[in-house]
Design a protein around this motif. Structure first.
Motif, short mmCIF file in Angstrom:
data_model
loop_
_atom_site.label_atom_id
_atom_site.label_comp_id
_atom_site.label_asym_id
_atom_site.label_seq_id
_atom_site.Cartn_x
_atom_site.Cartn_y
_atom_site.Cartn_z
N ALA A 181 3.90 20.55 -5.92
CA ALA A 181 4.85 19.47 -6.17
C ALA A 181 5.75 19.24 -4.96
O ALA A 181 6.07 18.09 -4.62
CB ALA A 181 5.70 19.79 -7.41
N ALA A 182 6.16 20.32 -4.31
CA ALA A 182 6.99 20.19 -3.11
C ALA A 182 6.24 19.47 -2.00
O ALA A 182 6.78 18.61 -1.30
CB ALA A 182 7.45 21.57 -2.63
N ALA A 183 4.96 19.79 -1.83
CA ALA A 183 4.15 19.13 -0.81
C ALA A 183 4.02 17.64 -1.10
O ALA A 183 4.08 16.80 -0.19
CB ALA A 183 2.77 19.78 -0.75
N MET A 184 3.86 17.28 -2.39
CA MET A 184 3.77 15.87 -2.75
C MET A 184 5.05 15.12 -2.40
O MET A 184 5.03 13.98 -1.94
CB MET A 184 3.48 15.72 -4.24
N ARG B 46 1.79 -0.14 -9.20
CA ARG B 46 2.45 1.17 -9.16
C ARG B 46 2.34 1.87 -10.51
O ARG B 46 2.14 3.08 -10.58
CB ARG B 46 3.91 1.00 -8.74
N MET B 47 2.46 1.08 -11.58
CA MET B 47 2.30 1.67 -12.92
C MET B 47 0.89 2.23 -13.09
O MET B 47 0.70 3.33 -13.60
CB MET B 47 2.58 0.62 -13.99
N SER B 48 -0.11 1.47 -12.64
CA SER B 48 -1.49 1.95 -12.74
C SER B 48 -1.69 3.22 -11.93
O SER B 48 -2.38 4.14 -12.36
CB SER B 48 -2.45 0.86 -12.26
N ALA B 49 -1.09 3.27 -10.74
CA ALA B 49 -1.22 4.47 -9.90
C ALA B 49 -0.62 5.68 -10.59
O ALA B 49 -1.21 6.77 -10.60
CB ALA B 49 -0.54 4.23 -8.55
N GLN B 50 0.56 5.50 -11.18
CA GLN B 50 1.20 6.63 -11.86
C GLN B 50 0.42 7.07 -13.09
O GLN B 50 0.28 8.26 -13.35
CB GLN B 50 2.63 6.25 -12.25
N GLU B 51 -0.08 6.09 -13.85
CA GLU B 51 -0.84 6.46 -15.05
C GLU B 51 -2.15 7.13 -14.67
O GLU B 51 -2.62 8.05 -15.35
CB GLU B 51 -1.11 5.22 -15.90
N GLY B 52 -2.77 6.68 -13.57
CA GLY B 52 -3.97 7.35 -13.10
C GLY B 52 -3.70 8.80 -12.72
O GLY B 52 -4.49 9.70 -13.03
N ALA B 53 -2.54 9.02 -12.07
CA ALA B 53 -2.16 10.39 -11.71
C ALA B 53 -1.94 11.23 -12.96
O ALA B 53 -2.30 12.42 -13.00
CB ALA B 53 -0.89 10.37 -10.85
N LYS B 54 -1.38 10.63 -14.01
CA LYS B 54 -1.08 11.37 -15.24
C LYS B 54 -2.35 11.78 -15.99
O LYS B 54 -2.32 12.67 -16.83
CB LYS B 54 -0.18 10.52 -16.14
N LEU B 55 -3.47 11.11 -15.69
CA LEU B 55 -4.72 11.51 -16.32
C LEU B 55 -5.25 12.82 -15.76
O LEU B 55 -5.91 13.60 -16.45
CB LEU B 55 -5.77 10.40 -16.14
N VAL C 159 0.84 -1.20 0.00
CA VAL C 159 0.00 0.00 0.00
C VAL C 159 0.88 1.25 0.00
O VAL C 159 0.62 2.21 -0.75
CB VAL C 159 -0.95 0.00 1.21
N LEU C 160 1.92 1.26 0.82
CA LEU C 160 2.80 2.43 0.90
C LEU C 160 3.50 2.69 -0.42
O LEU C 160 3.57 3.84 -0.89
CB LEU C 160 3.81 2.24 2.02
N PHE C 161 4.03 1.64 -1.05
CA PHE C 161 4.70 1.82 -2.34
C PHE C 161 3.75 2.36 -3.40
O PHE C 161 4.12 3.23 -4.20
CB PHE C 161 5.31 0.49 -2.81
N VAL C 162 2.52 1.84 -3.44
CA VAL C 162 1.55 2.29 -4.44
C VAL C 162 1.16 3.74 -4.19
O VAL C 162 1.07 4.55 -5.14
CB VAL C 162 0.31 1.38 -4.44
N VAL C 163 0.95 4.11 -2.93
CA VAL C 163 0.58 5.49 -2.62
C VAL C 163 1.73 6.44 -2.94
O VAL C 163 1.51 7.55 -3.45
CB VAL C 163 0.14 5.63 -1.14
N VAL C 164 2.96 6.02 -2.67
CA VAL C 164 4.12 6.84 -3.04
C VAL C 164 4.12 7.09 -4.54
O VAL C 164 4.35 8.21 -5.01
CB VAL C 164 5.44 6.15 -2.61
N SER C 165 3.87 6.05 -5.34
CA SER C 165 3.84 6.21 -6.80
C SER C 165 2.74 7.17 -7.23
O SER C 165 2.94 7.98 -8.13
CB SER C 165 3.61 4.84 -7.46
N LEU C 166 1.59 7.08 -6.57
CA LEU C 166 0.48 7.96 -6.90
C LEU C 166 0.82 9.41 -6.57
O LEU C 166 0.64 10.32 -7.40
CB LEU C 166 -0.77 7.53 -6.13
N VAL C 167 1.33 9.64 -5.37
CA VAL C 167 1.62 11.00 -4.91
C VAL C 167 2.76 11.63 -5.70
O VAL C 167 2.65 12.75 -6.22
CB VAL C 167 1.96 10.98 -3.40
N SER C 168 3.87 10.91 -5.81
CA SER C 168 5.03 11.47 -6.51
C SER C 168 4.75 11.59 -8.01
O SER C 168 5.20 12.55 -8.66
CB SER C 168 6.27 10.62 -6.27
N GLY C 169 4.01 10.63 -8.59
CA GLY C 169 3.66 10.72 -10.00
C GLY C 169 2.78 11.92 -10.29
O GLY C 169 2.95 12.60 -11.31
N PHE C 170 1.86 12.22 -9.38
CA PHE C 170 0.97 13.36 -9.56
C PHE C 170 1.77 14.67 -9.55
O PHE C 170 1.65 15.49 -10.45
CB PHE C 170 -0.09 13.37 -8.46
#
Length: 427
Positions: A172-175, A141-150, A13-24
């Protein structure tokens, strides 16, 4: 697959959320950096340099990866995020064209952080999760990042309109700060880096040699490199598809980009299960085949067909990258992970520097359809030849140094650059 312990599920969960937050945050900032430079200078070439600054450090992946192998991974991830967050806050002072150089410096720092974070995560993931879970986590993690990119481009552009570039930099700094905190919460059985070290150049060469001498691993990574390079070749041709082929406004590229992102998001949910059943080589080869089919389908003089082709490309392209980086992480000794992952990242993404301008030149001197046909054929043939029949067979543990699991005395076998590379795709 062996049931995961509570702590391992928490790490996922932590790795996926990191990908979502940092990708966004990263996607929003990378987009707005170019817009910001354009607004200040009214120069498209200077605006493009912002993206170049983010991409350029990828070429030094092997060297930066060797640096990662000298440092504890979790503290490296934590402090890298905080340092880049502090750099982003410097952009609050940018007011005029004379200060554009500061934007370039910060985006260069962002690019360096991408390489360090990719290699650091690649080394940390096998220490935090069992080997059989890596493919599934990389896909999520890929799905999380691609979701953020949408969503990130729309929010970033809107925030830029309301508050200017400083508002996006603050977001971006907050993320990054949030990602840093999440890294601290991950529990992993990491071993300490060796105290006696050789020259960093020698350690860098060791990582390169390890990757290049393993024929199966090298083939899977080269499939990813081939497809990413071919995607660069089709960048200009896709613009021509919209303009000349469909007779639509160039703004329709946004629809194709969203369709490709939707394909990548859906593909990420499938790739882990497929990889765990059939292996990385098959997933990489299927990704290359799907990319080739999607590229050829862009020749259709039918708008829904072209949109569908982008969905297919969105599934295939990330699959090759996820397969390559998961193979690296499952077959590389823990003490080599950073430099091997950095080398793989350079091999996969470095050729983009040639692919994009070469594709633009090809469209300028010949019909764009020839580029698309050539790319489809080369990708199909190259993907099948590189992996070969033997590589398509499921071979869990084949060539792996530790059998694919993370243990206390040997904290895993390899790297995870999967999301790293889909994150890199956002660059």
């Amino acid at each position: 697959m062996t049931p995961l312990a509570v702590g391992q599920r928490r790490n996922i969960v932590l790795f996926v959320v990191v990908s979502l937050v940092s990708g966004f945050g990263g996607t929003a900032m990378s987009l707005v950096a170019g817009i910001w430079v354009m607004a200040l200078t009214n120069s498209a070439s200077l605006a493009a340099m912002a993206g170049f600054c983010v991409f350029f450090p990828t070429l030094f992946g092997p060297l930066l990866g060797a640096l990662v192998d000298r440092l504890p991974r979790r503290p490296l991830l934590f402090w890298t995020n905080l340092v880049v967050a502090a750099l982003l806050l410097l952009l609050l002072a940018v007011r005029s064209a004379d200060q554009v150089w500061l934007l370039y410096v910060v985006m260069l720092g962002y690019g360096i952080s991408y390489v360090l974070l990719d290699a650091g995560e690649a080394a940390l993931l096998p220490a935090a999760l069992p080997g059989e879970a890596l493919g599934r986590v990389n896909g999520l993690r890929m799905s999380a990042q691609e979701g953020a990119k949408l969503l990130a481009p729309l929010l970033g552009a809107g925030l830029f309109t309301l508050l200017g570039g400083a508002g996006v930099a603050a977001l971006a700094a907050a993320m990054l700060v949030i990602a840093a905190v999440l890294y601290r919460l991950i529990r992993a059985a990491e071993s300490l880096p060796p105290r006696q070290r050789r020259r960093i150049v020698d350690e860098t060469r060791e990582g390169i040699r390890f990757l290049l001498r393993d024929a199966r691993l090298r083939a899977i990574v080269l499939v990813g490199a081939l497809v990413v390079t071919m995607s660069g070749l089709t960048t200009a041709a896709t613009f021509a598809v919209v303009d000349e082929g469909l007779g639509l406004s160039v703004a329709f590229m946004g629809v194709l980009s969203s369709a490709q992102g939707a394909g990548a998001l859906a593909g990420g949910l499938l790739t882990g299960r497929l990889m765990s059943r059939r292996g990385e080589a098959l997933v990489g080869t299927l990704g290359a085949v799907l990319f080739a089919v999607g590229t050829a389908a862009r020749l259709l003089p039918w708008t829904p067909g072209v949109v569908a082709s982008s969905v297919v490309v969105g599934v295939g392209l990330p699959w090759t990258v996820v397969a390559a980086m998961t193979a690296v992480q499952r077959q590389t000794p823990h003490d080599l992970l950073g430099r091997v992952a950095g080398t793989a990242s350079t091999l996969v993404f470095g050729p983009m520097a040639i692919g994009i301008p070469l594709g633009a030149w090809l469209v300028a001197v010949a019909d764009y359809r020839l580029t698309l046909v050539g790319v489809a054929i080369l990708t199909m043939i190259g993907g099948l030849l590189l992996t070969g029949r033997a590589s398509l067979k499921r071979s869990d543990g084949e060539g792996a140094v530790t059998g694919g699991g993370a243990t206390p005395d040997r904290a895993g076998t390899a790297d995870s650059g999967a999301a790293a590379e889909t994150g890199s795709a956002a660059r």
